[in-house]
Scaffold this motif. Structure first.
Motif, PDB file in Angstrom:
ATOM      1  N   GLY A 277       0.788  -1.348  -0.320  1.00 24.30           N
ATOM      2  CA  GLY A 277      -0.073   0.001  -0.175  1.00 24.30           C
ATOM      3  C   GLY A 277       0.578   1.275  -0.117  1.00 24.30           C
ATOM      4  N   LYS A 278       2.048   1.135   0.006  1.00 25.56           N
ATOM      5  CA  LYS A 278       2.861   2.357  -0.110  1.00 25.56           C
ATOM      6  C   LYS A 278       3.695   2.670  -1.610  1.00 25.56           C
ATOM      7  N   PHE A 279       3.784   3.874  -1.501  1.00 25.10           N
ATOM      8  CA  PHE A 279       4.521   4.262  -2.704  1.00 25.10           C
ATOM      9  C   PHE A 279       6.278   4.060  -2.544  1.00 25.10           C
ATOM     10  N   VAL A 280       6.951   3.446  -3.558  1.00 26.65           N
ATOM     11  CA  VAL A 280       8.307   3.216  -3.456  1.00 26.65           C
ATOM     12  C   VAL A 280       9.156   4.186  -4.572  1.00 26.65           C
ATOM     13  N   GLU A 281      10.088   4.952  -4.179  1.00 25.31           N
ATOM     14  CA  GLU A 281      10.673   5.951  -5.014  1.00 25.31           C
ATOM     15  C   GLU A 281      12.320   5.724  -4.830  1.00 25.31           C
ATOM     16  N   PHE A 282      12.845   5.324  -5.994  1.00 21.93           N
ATOM     17  CA  PHE A 282      14.215   4.972  -6.036  1.00 21.93           C
ATOM     18  C   PHE A 282      14.961   6.312  -6.454  1.00 21.93           C
ATOM     19  N   PHE A 283      16.251   6.460  -5.879  1.00 24.59           N
ATOM     20  CA  PHE A 283      17.117   7.529  -6.030  1.00 24.59           C
ATOM     21  C   PHE A 283      18.624   7.331  -5.736  1.00 24.59           C
ATOM     22  N   GLY A 284      19.264   8.061  -5.812  1.00 22.22           N
ATOM     23  CA  GLY A 284      20.890   8.038  -5.281  1.00 22.22           C
ATOM     24  C   GLY A 284      21.778   7.979  -6.576  1.00 22.22           C
ATOM     25  N   PRO A 285      23.060   7.643  -6.042  1.00 24.59           N
ATOM     26  CA  PRO A 285      24.194   7.907  -7.154  1.00 24.59           C
ATOM     27  C   PRO A 285      24.309   6.757  -8.257  1.00 24.59           C
ATOM     28  N   GLY A 286      23.680   5.587  -7.876  1.00 20.83           N
ATOM     29  CA  GLY A 286      23.572   4.299  -8.636  1.00 20.83           C
ATOM     30  C   GLY A 286      22.527   4.549  -9.682  1.00 20.83           C
ATOM     31  N   LEU A 287      21.597   5.536  -9.620  1.00 24.04           N
ATOM     32  CA  LEU A 287      20.361   5.568 -10.369  1.00 24.04           C
ATOM     33  C   LEU A 287      21.038   5.685 -11.969  1.00 24.04           C
ATOM     34  N   GLU A 288      21.914   6.564 -12.040  1.00 24.26           N
ATOM     35  CA  GLU A 288      22.579   6.975 -13.678  1.00 24.26           C
ATOM     36  C   GLU A 288      22.958   5.775 -14.162  1.00 24.26           C
ATOM     37  N   GLN A 289      23.353   4.489 -13.489  1.00 26.47           N
ATOM     38  CA  GLN A 289      23.981   3.402 -13.975  1.00 26.47           C
ATOM     39  C   GLN A 289      22.769   2.482 -14.543  1.00 26.47           C
ATOM     40  N   LEU A 290      21.532   2.741 -14.306  1.00 22.98           N
ATOM     41  CA  LEU A 290      20.400   1.662 -14.710  1.00 22.98           C
ATOM     42  C   LEU A 290      19.771   2.530 -15.777  1.00 22.98           C
ATOM     43  N   THR A 291      19.684   1.831 -16.943  1.00 27.58           N
ATOM     44  CA  THR A 291      18.858   2.066 -18.110  1.00 27.58           C
ATOM     45  C   THR A 291      17.426   1.961 -17.878  1.00 27.58           C
ATOM     46  N   PRO A 348      20.060  15.130  -8.352  1.00 22.39           N
ATOM     47  CA  PRO A 348      20.584  14.245  -7.313  1.00 22.39           C
ATOM     48  C   PRO A 348      21.239  15.243  -6.114  1.00 22.39           C
ATOM     49  N   THR A 349      21.442  16.463  -6.272  1.00 23.41           N
ATOM     50  CA  THR A 349      22.237  17.195  -5.263  1.00 23.41           C
ATOM     51  C   THR A 349      21.130  17.545  -3.995  1.00 23.41           C
ATOM     52  N   THR A 350      20.007  17.140  -4.251  1.00 19.25           N
ATOM     53  CA  THR A 350      18.927  17.245  -3.238  1.00 19.25           C
ATOM     54  C   THR A 350      18.415  16.188  -2.654  1.00 19.25           C
ATOM     55  N   ASP A 351      19.257  14.804  -2.869  1.00 16.75           N
ATOM     56  CA  ASP A 351      18.988  13.658  -2.286  1.00 16.75           C
ATOM     57  C   ASP A 351      18.668  13.678  -0.652  1.00 16.75           C
ATOM     58  N   ASP A 352      19.757  14.492  -0.192  1.00 17.22           N
ATOM     59  CA  ASP A 352      19.499  14.623   1.286  1.00 17.22           C
ATOM     60  C   ASP A 352      18.481  15.554   1.806  1.00 17.22           C
ATOM     61  N   GLN A 353      17.772  16.372   1.042  1.00 16.25           N
ATOM     62  CA  GLN A 353      17.056  17.190   1.461  1.00 16.25           C
ATOM     63  C   GLN A 353      15.485  16.555   1.483  1.00 16.25           C
ATOM     64  N   ARG A 354      15.157  15.628   0.683  1.00 19.21           N
ATOM     65  CA  ARG A 354      14.169  14.903   0.513  1.00 19.21           C
ATOM     66  C   ARG A 354      13.624  14.190   1.608  1.00 19.21           C
ATOM     67  N   HIS A 355      12.517  14.039   2.140  1.00 18.96           N
ATOM     68  CA  HIS A 355      11.900  13.353   3.317  1.00 18.96           C
ATOM     69  C   HIS A 355      11.314  12.280   2.662  1.00 18.96           C
ATOM     70  N   TYR A 356      11.794  11.043   3.232  1.00 22.81           N
ATOM     71  CA  TYR A 356      10.839   9.619   3.092  1.00 22.81           C
ATOM     72  C   TYR A 356      10.421   8.986   4.350  1.00 22.81           C
ATOM     73  N   SER A 357       9.298   8.388   4.171  1.00 23.85           N
ATOM     74  CA  SER A 357       8.809   7.897   5.520  1.00 23.85           C
ATOM     75  C   SER A 357      10.004   6.657   6.122  1.00 23.85           C
ATOM     76  N   THR A 358      10.562   5.922   5.099  1.00 22.87           N
ATOM     77  CA  THR A 358      11.685   5.198   5.374  1.00 22.87           C
ATOM     78  C   THR A 358      12.594   5.142   4.194  1.00 22.87           C
ATOM     79  N   THR A 359      13.906   4.776   4.614  1.00 20.48           N
ATOM     80  CA  THR A 359      14.690   4.882   3.751  1.00 20.48           C
ATOM     81  C   THR A 359      15.640   3.427   3.756  1.00 20.48           C
ATOM     82  N   LEU A 360      15.570   2.743   2.299  1.00 14.47           N
ATOM     83  CA  LEU A 360      16.350   1.356   2.273  1.00 14.47           C
ATOM     84  C   LEU A 360      17.605   1.661   1.485  1.00 14.47           C
TER      85      LEU A 360
END
Length: 875
Positions: A277-291, A348-360
């Motif tokens: 029932g939750k949204f999952v959102e992907f981010f981070g320095p490894g994102l650009e490696q994924l087509t 990517p420069t704002t990764d640390d500013q975004r708030h998530y309910s939980t981060t994995l």
């Protein structure tokens, strides 16, 4: 219109307008960088809604502190709706019946018409009846049209009868791959009196893997057919403001690890985290490696990890993919300019500013070759550990094939299929599989003849680049011939196993195994005779097919012997990364995609020869066993009572009852209620087709409800399948027969008792429609999967949840009791009393799962469809 937040931007010397949610946030003392991209998209839409209707301001305000307001609702209206034919046919059947009812009540029948663009892709009807030969594709198409003429004629009628409906004819590809490669817009434009408005593309689909488009930066998810019908008819839906789980990706995939391994790992980890029932959102320095192809593989699996969506924000990979797939250059530039102007371009420069309910945190360097199974997609198994799953003593099986006699052991493979939207959209995976086939064939390896092999790509682009790379002959040589463009083995359209295998299994309980590059492996799903099913990447499917068994450690064991007598290992067949990348660069370009899709709407000879009647209402054929006018609108009576005086238990189930268990989409057995019904109508067993193909006929589907051969009703612990106890006589019978017998008894209806995750799996509307027609008034479970809970309410069935720590076992309920039920929508609660045979009573409270503001209204109207009919007639 409130234009305070309507701003302008320029793209290619042309001026556009957009709703600037960042300006709205600034007015409320906040900034966009603090919000996940998915919440920003919801915010933009609500700001757009509120400009025309102030009532949405309340929903908008709740998003300011979204992570503290999960008990509040957000309004949502998808910009387009995606249908496949299994779920699309019953949706359009309902719309056709609604037209009839509106006319009967004196209204305008054409008011029942899609309000938003609707795309229906016919992809779920082709079956792997022929495989492993050069004629398989044509043979399966011919049989497909022979079996589905009634359905296809109905769809051709619907195409001309309804506005805003586009149909992609059969044998073009799988819905989600076509959506990814061709249909998805990423942004919409709308002409206004004072300019062109731009806003995000959003989509809902009647297939749970609609989430695949999240990999392209399009927010969307699967809904039940009933909810999709509401969206098609212009209804705004509501859902609780979700938690948003952030997955921070770092590192690079190591050599030998694939996007499938990554997707299966993500599925395992997020299921453990409980993202239902939750949204999952992907981010981070490894994102650009994924087509985008890699991202789409992960996003596709969102239903398997339980999330509503698995979203990847728009970035350079998005626009690169759009260009590759032949999208208009001006549109691609507009997408980039709009996303940057309105804060939807990944920063990517704002990764640390975004708030998530939980981060994995997910480190790509730790991903290893893996599979998932044998019954659930979240059950991860490392490649080297699979062999240990087959060490238990099991009886062997001797099969005499035309070429030789095989003595099989536990783990022997009956089906090896490269299929499904999950992986066939990924060129790196498909080319790797092709190169493995090439090397294996050159070494003289062959797939054992008892293995049924098949290749069902997600679009014609796949066969185009495999052919261009010269890999098709080698796949064919191993038996991975093209069997069709559609969703085949993954949904149970696998066809029969090899005849000799079927014969050998007829007098044996030997646990035949299967391996496929799909996303679902629930019990009995891919074939009734396959017991253990493992999900794997296309390259591993080829490797295991060559071995003929899953009882092997591909990391250390030889999978065959070359013509020169040398042992061959997986490492000998696996191509290096440069070989695959070179093939991608050389053989995949925008021209390939443009050519593959230039005639996507034209249809083949089979489709074009089908007759069509040009009229606004449908001529129902009472003799049809495929298409029938549904009975949902007969009484049009409101459900005003909140009290049920006597309810009996139709079924009592454990955890993880899937929509496959509730409403199967595969094989129809002769001895089942549905099979007996078809026989009574003169339909021969060879013409039964599948449950999915007959979803437009309620008589078949209600008989198939809760009839899966692997479902275990705890009321009949010694008998697997769709059986129950008819309590007035304590007689064991089929669930359908019991439901019919209860109609003659003095009861208020039936209930179902269940455990955790009731209704997990595909977004099957008949899982709710079927129980409704069987007379079920309420389902009491420990927890519900999101889509199915919604579907139950939309059909006027109460979803009730045990209080924490309680379940049927802890309360001492065995299912033989008489139940009394009183509920109160305002307090979201229901009181239940279970009276046992000895006169003692068990009283307990449950939570009424009316999760959105409209749920009570749906229930009071006996479902959303009667509610819409009333509203259209009033208009």
């Amino acid at each position: 219109m409130d234009t305070r937040f309507l701003k302008k931007f320029t793209s290619q010397q042309q001026q556009y307008q957009y709703f600037d949610y960042a300006a709205w946030l600034a007015q409320h003392g906040s900034t966009k960088t603090a919000f996940p991209y998915t919440i920003r998209i919801l915010m933009e839409q609500l700001l757009r809604f509120a400009a025309n209707d102030e009532k949405y301001n309340k929903n908008l305000d709740h998003l300011l502190n979204w992570d503290q307001n999960h008990d509040q609702d957000v309004a949502f209206k998808a910009q387009r709706v995606l249908l496949q034919d299994f779920t699309g046919v019953p949706a359009l059947v309902d719309l056709a019946a609604m037209r009839d009812k509106v006319i009967e009540l004196g209204g305008d029948g054409k008011s029942i018409n899609p309000d938003v663009p609707v795309n229906l892709i016919i992809d779920h009807s082709v079956q792997v009846l022929s495989s492993g030969n050069a004629d398989a594709f044509e043979d399966n198409i011919s049989k497909e049209f022979e079996n589905n003429q009634e359905r296809y004629r109905f769809l051709k009628w619907a195409k001309q009868a309804f506005e805003n409906l586009e149909i992609v004819p059969p044998d073009n590809g799988i819905i989600h791959q076509i959506n990814l490669e061709y249909l998805a817009r990423v942004v919409f434009t709308e002409a206004q009196a004072d300019g062109t408005l731009v806003y995000p593309d959003t989509v809902v689909g009647t297939d749970s893997h609609t989430t695949m488009t999240n990999g392209l930066g399009v927010l969307g998810w699967g809904v039940g057919g009933i909810e999709a019908e509401a969206s098609m008819l212009g209804e705004v839906t509501f859902f609780p403001i979700p938690e948003v789980v952030g997955v921070r990706i770092s590192g690079d995939l190591p050599t030998g690890a694939t996007a499938t391994d990554l997707a299966l790992t993500v599925t395992h980890q997020l299921r453990q985290l409980n993202v239902v029932g939750k949204f999952v959102e992907f981010f981070g320095p490894g994102l650009e490696q994924l087509t985008v192809a890699d991202r789409a593989t992960i996003a596709n699996m969102a239903p398997e990890y339980g999330a509503t969506c698995g979203y990847f924000p728009i970035d350079q990979q998005t626009t690169a993919y759009l260009k590759l797939t032949g999208r208009d250059a001006k549109q691609v530039q507009l997408i980039e300019d709009y996303a940057k102007a309105n804060g939807l371009w990944y920063d990517p420069t704002t990764d640390d500013q975004r708030h998530y309910s939980t981060t994995l945190d997910l480190d790509l360097t730790q991903i290893t070759p893996s599979l998932a199974g044998p019954k659930r997609p979240q059950d991860l198994v490392a490649l080297q550990d699979l062999k240990t799953r087959f060490t238990a003593e099991k009886p062997g099986l001797t099969i005499k094939m035309p070429d030789k006699t095989y003595d099989l052991n536990y783990g022997a493979i009956g089906i090896a299929a490269i299929t499904s939207c999950t992986n066939t959209s990924n060129p790196a995976l498909m080319l790797t599989a092709g190169f493995i086939a090439k090397k294996a064939a050159e070494l003289g390896l062959a797939v054992p003849s008892y293995v049924k092999t098949s290749l069902a790509p997600g679009s014609k682009t796949v066969t185009a680049y495999l052919e261009a790379a010269g890999l098709t002959p080698y796949l064919d040589q191993l038996g991975f011939n093209l069997v069709g463009y559609g969703c085949t083995t993954c949904i149970g359209n696998s066809g029969a196993l090899k005849p000799e295998v079927v014969s050998a299994l007829s007098d044996s309980d030997f646990p035949m195994a299967g391996v496929l590059s799909g996303n679902r492996n629930f019990e009995g799903r891919i074939n009734p005779l396959i017991k253990d099913t493992y999900l794997a990447s296309p390259p591993l499917v080829v490797a295991y097919a060559l071995a003929g068994t899953l009882n092997i450690d591909l990391a250390t064991d030889a999978l065959g012997t070359a013509q020169n007598g040398q042992a061959v290992y997986l490492k000998d067949l696996w191509p290096d990364a440069k070989t695959v990348e070179t093939a991608i660069q050389e053989f995949i370009d925008s021209k390939l995609f443009s050519t593959s899709y230039e005639d996507v709407l034209a249809g083949n000879d089979h489709w074009n020869k089908l007759p069509v009647v040009d009229k606004p209402t449908y001529d129902w054929d009472p003799k049809s066993t495929y298409i029938a006018r549904p009975p949902f609108f007969k009484s049009m009576a409101n459900q005003t009572s909140t009290h049920f005086g006597k309810l009996k238990v139709l079924g009592k189930f454990g955890d993880s009852i899937t929509t496959d268990h509730i409403s199967p989409a595969g094989f129809i057995g002769q001895q089942t209620p549905a099979g007996q019904y078809l026989l009574s109508k003169g339909v021969q067993p060879t013409q039964f087709n599948s449950y999915g193909a007959r979803r437009g006929n309620h008589e078949v589907m209600m008989r198939g409800t809760l009839a899966n051969i692997r479902i275990q009703n705890q009321l009949t612990p010694d008998k697997e399948g769709g059986y129950t106890i008819f309590w007035p006589t304590r007689t064991e019978m089929t669930i359908y027969d019991a439901a019919q017998a209860y109609e003659k008894e003095p009861v208020d209806g039936l209930i179902i008792l269940a455990g955790k995750d009731y209704g997990m799996g595909s977004s099957r509307d008949w899982a709710a429609k079927g129980v409704k027609l069987l007379g079920v008034k309420a389902v009491i479970a420990e927890s519900f999967e999101r889509i199915h809970r919604s579907n139950l309410v939309m059909m006027g069935v109460l979803p009730l949840q045990f209080e924490p720590g309680q379940n049927a076992q802890s309360l001492g309920l065995d299912g033989s009791e008489d139940y009394t039920l009183d509920f109160d929508a305002a307090s979201q609660s229901a009181s239940v009393t279970a009276k046992k045979q000895d006169g003692t009573q068990v009283e307990f409270k449950t939570k009424l799962r009316f999760d959105t503001p409209t749920d009570a209204r749906y229930y009071e109207n006996d479902g959303i469809l009667p509610m819409i009919i009333r509203e259209k007639v009033k208009q």
